[in-house]
Design a protein around this motif. Structure first.
Motif, PDB file in Angstrom:
ATOM      1  N   GLN A   1       8.535   3.114  -7.382  1.00  0.00           N
ATOM      2  CA  GLN A   1       7.797   4.347  -7.674  1.00  0.00           C
ATOM      3  C   GLN A   1       6.321   3.991  -7.782  1.00  0.00           C
ATOM      4  O   GLN A   1       5.954   3.076  -8.527  1.00  0.00           O
ATOM      5  CB  GLN A   1       8.269   4.977  -8.997  1.00  0.00           C
ATOM      6  CG  GLN A   1       7.583   6.308  -9.259  1.00  0.00           C
ATOM      7  CD  GLN A   1       7.975   6.931 -10.593  1.00  0.00           C
ATOM      8  OE1 GLN A   1       8.343   6.229 -11.532  1.00  0.00           O
ATOM      9  NE2 GLN A   1       7.888   8.243 -10.674  1.00  0.00           N
ATOM     10  N   CYS A   2       5.484   4.718  -7.053  1.00  0.00           N
ATOM     11  CA  CYS A   2       4.056   4.386  -7.016  1.00  0.00           C
ATOM     12  C   CYS A   2       3.393   4.661  -8.376  1.00  0.00           C
ATOM     13  O   CYS A   2       3.545   5.754  -8.918  1.00  0.00           O
ATOM     14  CB  CYS A   2       3.369   5.219  -5.937  1.00  0.00           C
ATOM     15  SG  CYS A   2       1.581   5.052  -5.964  1.00  0.00           S
ATOM     16  N   PRO A   3       2.670   3.679  -8.938  1.00  0.00           N
ATOM     17  CA  PRO A   3       1.994   3.918 -10.215  1.00  0.00           C
ATOM     18  C   PRO A   3       0.826   4.900 -10.064  1.00  0.00           C
ATOM     19  O   PRO A   3       0.368   5.468 -11.034  1.00  0.00           O
ATOM     20  CB  PRO A   3       1.453   2.540 -10.609  1.00  0.00           C
ATOM     21  CG  PRO A   3       1.980   1.579  -9.608  1.00  0.00           C
ATOM     22  CD  PRO A   3       2.416   2.327  -8.411  1.00  0.00           C
ATOM     23  N   GLY A   4       0.381   5.109  -8.823  1.00  0.00           N
ATOM     24  CA  GLY A   4      -0.749   6.013  -8.602  1.00  0.00           C
ATOM     25  C   GLY A   4      -0.328   7.473  -8.525  1.00  0.00           C
ATOM     26  O   GLY A   4      -0.854   8.320  -9.238  1.00  0.00           O
ATOM     27  N   CYS A   5       0.661   7.769  -7.659  1.00  0.00           N
ATOM     28  CA  CYS A   5       1.003   9.182  -7.416  1.00  0.00           C
ATOM     29  C   CYS A   5       2.423   9.519  -7.881  1.00  0.00           C
ATOM     30  O   CYS A   5       2.864  10.657  -7.721  1.00  0.00           O
ATOM     31  CB  CYS A   5       0.866   9.505  -5.935  1.00  0.00           C
ATOM     32  SG  CYS A   5       2.035   8.637  -4.874  1.00  0.00           S
ATOM     33  N   SER A   6       3.147   8.533  -8.455  1.00  0.00           N
ATOM     34  CA  SER A   6       4.516   8.728  -8.950  1.00  0.00           C
ATOM     35  C   SER A   6       5.529   9.050  -7.854  1.00  0.00           C
ATOM     36  O   SER A   6       6.657   9.436  -8.146  1.00  0.00           O
ATOM     37  CB  SER A   6       4.586   9.828 -10.022  1.00  0.00           C
ATOM     38  OG  SER A   6       3.705   9.525 -11.056  1.00  0.00           O
TER      39      SER A   6
ATOM     40  N   THR B   1       0.837  -1.201   0.000  1.00  0.00           N
ATOM     41  CA  THR B   1       0.000   0.000   0.000  1.00  0.00           C
ATOM     42  C   THR B   1       0.871   1.250   0.000  1.00  0.00           C
ATOM     43  O   THR B   1       1.792   1.367   0.812  1.00  0.00           O
ATOM     44  CB  THR B   1      -0.908   0.011   1.245  1.00  0.00           C
ATOM     45  OG1 THR B   1      -1.588  -1.237   1.312  1.00  0.00           O
ATOM     46  CG2 THR B   1      -1.939   1.130   1.168  1.00  0.00           C
ATOM     47  N   CYS B   2       0.572   2.179  -0.909  1.00  0.00           N
ATOM     48  CA  CYS B   2       1.315   3.438  -0.969  1.00  0.00           C
ATOM     49  C   CYS B   2       0.930   4.289   0.232  1.00  0.00           C
ATOM     50  O   CYS B   2      -0.251   4.504   0.489  1.00  0.00           O
ATOM     51  CB  CYS B   2       1.007   4.180  -2.267  1.00  0.00           C
ATOM     52  SG  CYS B   2       1.728   5.834  -2.305  1.00  0.00           S
ATOM     53  N   GLN B   3       1.959   4.761   0.952  1.00  0.00           N
ATOM     54  CA  GLN B   3       1.669   5.550   2.144  1.00  0.00           C
ATOM     55  C   GLN B   3       1.350   6.995   1.799  1.00  0.00           C
ATOM     56  O   GLN B   3       0.968   7.770   2.662  1.00  0.00           O
ATOM     57  CB  GLN B   3       2.869   5.477   3.098  1.00  0.00           C
ATOM     58  CG  GLN B   3       2.884   4.147   3.820  1.00  0.00           C
ATOM     59  CD  GLN B   3       4.253   3.696   4.225  1.00  0.00           C
ATOM     60  OE1 GLN B   3       5.269   4.187   3.716  1.00  0.00           O
ATOM     61  NE2 GLN B   3       4.308   2.754   5.128  1.00  0.00           N
ATOM     62  N   ASN B   4       1.511   7.320   0.530  1.00  0.00           N
ATOM     63  CA  ASN B   4       1.237   8.683   0.091  1.00  0.00           C
ATOM     64  C   ASN B   4      -0.194   8.820  -0.425  1.00  0.00           C
ATOM     65  O   ASN B   4      -0.926   9.708  -0.007  1.00  0.00           O
ATOM     66  CB  ASN B   4       2.257   9.052  -0.991  1.00  0.00           C
ATOM     67  CG  ASN B   4       2.255  10.522  -1.304  1.00  0.00           C
ATOM     68  OD1 ASN B   4       1.880  11.328  -0.453  1.00  0.00           O
ATOM     69  ND2 ASN B   4       2.636  10.873  -2.506  1.00  0.00           N
ATOM     70  N   CYS B   5      -0.587   7.913  -1.340  1.00  0.00           N
ATOM     71  CA  CYS B   5      -1.912   8.063  -1.964  1.00  0.00           C
ATOM     72  C   CYS B   5      -2.841   6.887  -1.688  1.00  0.00           C
ATOM     73  O   CYS B   5      -4.010   6.926  -2.059  1.00  0.00           O
ATOM     74  CB  CYS B   5      -1.764   8.263  -3.470  1.00  0.00           C
ATOM     75  SG  CYS B   5      -1.283   6.771  -4.355  1.00  0.00           S
ATOM     76  N   GLY B   6      -2.324   5.835  -1.035  1.00  0.00           N
ATOM     77  CA  GLY B   6      -3.184   4.706  -0.691  1.00  0.00           C
ATOM     78  C   GLY B   6      -3.371   3.695  -1.808  1.00  0.00           C
ATOM     79  O   GLY B   6      -4.113   2.730  -1.647  1.00  0.00           O
ATOM     80  N   PHE B   7      -2.699   3.876  -2.946  1.00  0.00           N
ATOM     81  CA  PHE B   7      -2.792   2.930  -4.065  1.00  0.00           C
ATOM     82  C   PHE B   7      -2.313   1.559  -3.592  1.00  0.00           C
ATOM     83  O   PHE B   7      -1.268   1.438  -2.976  1.00  0.00           O
ATOM     84  CB  PHE B   7      -1.917   3.443  -5.219  1.00  0.00           C
ATOM     85  CG  PHE B   7      -2.112   2.709  -6.521  1.00  0.00           C
ATOM     86  CD1 PHE B   7      -3.027   3.173  -7.456  1.00  0.00           C
ATOM     87  CD2 PHE B   7      -1.382   1.559  -6.817  1.00  0.00           C
ATOM     88  CE1 PHE B   7      -3.204   2.507  -8.658  1.00  0.00           C
ATOM     89  CE2 PHE B   7      -1.558   0.891  -8.017  1.00  0.00           C
ATOM     90  CZ  PHE B   7      -2.481   1.370  -8.937  1.00  0.00           C
ATOM     91  N   ARG B   8      -3.118   0.517  -3.873  1.00  0.00           N
ATOM     92  CA  ARG B   8      -2.756  -0.826  -3.418  1.00  0.00           C
ATOM     93  C   ARG B   8      -2.350  -1.693  -4.597  1.00  0.00           C
ATOM     94  O   ARG B   8      -2.973  -1.636  -5.647  1.00  0.00           O
ATOM     95  CB  ARG B   8      -3.929  -1.450  -2.672  1.00  0.00           C
ATOM     96  CG  ARG B   8      -4.179  -0.790  -1.311  1.00  0.00           C
ATOM     97  CD  ARG B   8      -5.572  -1.023  -0.779  1.00  0.00           C
ATOM     98  NE  ARG B   8      -5.902  -2.426  -0.736  1.00  0.00           N
ATOM     99  CZ  ARG B   8      -5.408  -3.311   0.133  1.00  0.00           C
ATOM    100  NH1 ARG B   8      -4.556  -2.912   1.035  1.00  0.00           N
ATOM    101  NH2 ARG B   8      -5.754  -4.570   0.110  1.00  0.00           N
TER     102      ARG B   8
ATOM    103  N   GLU C   1       9.685   5.478  -3.311  1.00  0.00           N
ATOM    104  CA  GLU C   1       9.815   4.809  -2.003  1.00  0.00           C
ATOM    105  C   GLU C   1       8.629   5.098  -1.093  1.00  0.00           C
ATOM    106  O   GLU C   1       8.795   5.322   0.099  1.00  0.00           O
ATOM    107  CB  GLU C   1      11.127   5.225  -1.312  1.00  0.00           C
ATOM    108  CG  GLU C   1      12.350   4.716  -2.044  1.00  0.00           C
ATOM    109  CD  GLU C   1      13.663   5.054  -1.344  1.00  0.00           C
ATOM    110  OE1 GLU C   1      13.720   4.966  -0.114  1.00  0.00           O
ATOM    111  OE2 GLU C   1      14.618   5.395  -2.053  1.00  0.00           O
ATOM    112  N   THR C   2       7.438   5.106  -1.664  1.00  0.00           N
ATOM    113  CA  THR C   2       6.250   5.366  -0.850  1.00  0.00           C
ATOM    114  C   THR C   2       5.578   4.064  -0.414  1.00  0.00           C
ATOM    115  O   THR C   2       4.627   4.105   0.351  1.00  0.00           O
ATOM    116  CB  THR C   2       5.231   6.234  -1.615  1.00  0.00           C
ATOM    117  OG1 THR C   2       4.959   5.606  -2.861  1.00  0.00           O
ATOM    118  CG2 THR C   2       5.735   7.636  -1.851  1.00  0.00           C
ATOM    119  N   TYR C   3       6.094   2.911  -0.923  1.00  0.00           N
ATOM    120  CA  TYR C   3       5.543   1.625  -0.507  1.00  0.00           C
ATOM    121  C   TYR C   3       6.372   1.045   0.615  1.00  0.00           C
ATOM    122  O   TYR C   3       7.590   0.963   0.490  1.00  0.00           O
ATOM    123  CB  TYR C   3       5.587   0.627  -1.669  1.00  0.00           C
ATOM    124  CG  TYR C   3       4.452   0.784  -2.632  1.00  0.00           C
ATOM    125  CD1 TYR C   3       3.283   0.061  -2.451  1.00  0.00           C
ATOM    126  CD2 TYR C   3       4.544   1.647  -3.705  1.00  0.00           C
ATOM    127  CE1 TYR C   3       2.230   0.218  -3.325  1.00  0.00           C
ATOM    128  CE2 TYR C   3       3.494   1.799  -4.583  1.00  0.00           C
ATOM    129  CZ  TYR C   3       2.342   1.082  -4.389  1.00  0.00           C
ATOM    130  OH  TYR C   3       1.302   1.232  -5.245  1.00  0.00           O
TER     131      TYR C   3
HETATM  132 ZN   LIG Z   1       1.053   6.632  -4.330  1.00  0.00          ZN
END
Ligand SMILES: [Zn+2]
Length: 391
Positions: A369-374, A355-362, A377-379
């Protein structure tokens, strides 16, 4: 009694004064609106009637007659861009830029907004060109940030590094974490192209930019393993424990493969059991369980699963525990356990997620790099179940 009579007179006088005042306000308003060009009202009318193209024409007309309408253009352009009507936003901002009397700061602002229009429209080349023209002034920092976004989308990591460095010199926040990741991306490319020296060079630069970067250490092991040096690879991957133990699940399988290549799989299983003991991470247990079961049989695997389940209860752990019990059970209990396990597995198969700690994308896979918020290291490097099984 006299006093009461006077009060009765005050009320109509107050009404009369109010009426005069309102007439005066109305007059002032009318004279002000008379100063506004007719095109302004026409534009407003078109906009309210959902005829944006005619509205733009009318407002452009206003702009020609009245140079004080810059704010109107910005408001209109942003409105169109937010609604996803980027071609209209582009027209509004380009029209603004075509005015020869536009002051420099307003010109920069219009260029910045135009760049954002191009970016939103996916016209990356034109966006890049526009932002690059903003080298100084109030919008230079914003333009540089937008360039960093563009190079990230294009996966142009060398330019990303230069731009991030430039941002730091311009007074932005430290970007060591991002710069290290850009070097890791370059190292990964070099590894795929079978250029180990270049990969190692990039990894050194990554750790220089951010000594806490775990990815560079993991990739360092990958480079050694690809070069046929499992002992050196092990040295790298084992360093992850000192750097940040929560990332150990990402290397557990690699570590076991290296021990296997060295013919010391027993030693590897021992290390893994020790890790599981110290760090109750579910994904780590998955790997350890598999190897312990293969090497030491179902009883040892059962003990491992039970101990961990007591330490940190969760649904994935429960499935594993049932599997362990099943392996040592007799019929008909064996079939019962099989049934329970299958049911539980069906219900929880897709449950654990990063789970991304920035945008919550799972996500099922781990991303740097989060595919949701770019974000980088947010996971957190562990999969979690959304339902708290321990409650
Ligand atoms: Zn994210």
């Amino acid at each position: 009694m006299d006093l009461d009579f006077w009060w009765l007179l005050v009320i109509p006088v107050a009404f009369a004064l109010g009426w005069v005042a309102s007439r005066y306000d109305l007059k002032a308003l009318l004279s002000e609106s008379a100063n506004l060009p007719r095109s302004y009202f026409r534009g407003l009318n078109f906009l309210l009637n959902e005829q944006p193209d005619k509205a733009i024409d009318a407002f452009i007309e206003v702009a020609k007659l009245d140079p004080e309408t810059v704010e109107l253009h910005f408001a209109l352009g942003n409105l169109f861009r937010r609604r996803g009507e980027t071609d209209r936003a582009i027209r509004v901002h380009q029209n603004l830029l075509s005015r020869p009397d536009l002051p420099v700061n307003e010109r920069d602002h219009a260029l910045y907004e135009l760049g954002q229009d191009f970016l939103k429209a996916g016209l990356l080349d034109r966006a890049e060109e526009t932002f690059r023209s903003l080298k100084s002034g109030d919008h230079a920092l914003g333009a540089q940030r937008a360039l960093l976004t563009i190079y990230g989308i294009e996966k142009d990591w060398n330019r990303s590094i230069d731009t991030a460095r430039q941002l730091e010199t311009m007074g932005a926040e430290p970007l060591g974490l991002e710069i290290a990741q850009f070097h890791c991306e370059l190292a990964q490319e070099a590894l795929q192209q079978k250029k180990p020296d270049e990969a190692r060079r990039q990894l050194d630069l990554a750790l220089k930019a951010n000594p806490h970067n775990v990815r560079a250490t993991i990739l360092g092991g990958d480079v050694d393993a690809a070069a046929g040096a499992p002992q050196a690879a092990l040295g790298q991957w084992r360093r992850v424990e000192e750097q940040n133990a929560s990332y150990l699940p990402l290397v557990a399988e690699k570590v076991m493969k290296a021990y296997e290549a060295l013919g010391r799989v027993e030693e590897g299983a021992q290390l893994l059991t020790q890790w599981v003991d110290q760090y109750p991470l579910n994904d780590l247990l998955d790997v350890a369980y598999k190897y312990v079961s293969e090497l030491h049989g179902p009883e040892a695997a059962h003990t491992l699963a039970r101990t961990q389940m007591q330490k940190s209860p969760n649904l994935a752990g429960m499935t594993r525990l049932l599997e362990a019990q099943q392996a040592t059970a007799e019929e008909p209990r064996r079939s019962e356990l099989q049934l329970m396990r299958t049911l539980l597995q069906q219900r929880t198969k897709n449950l654990p997620r990063y789970t991304c700690q920035n945008c919550g994308f799972r996500a099922r896979l781990f991303y740097w790099q989060c595919p949701g918020c770019s974000g980088w290291e947010t996971y957190a490097p562990r999969r979690v179940e959304p339902i708290p099984a321990s409650s």
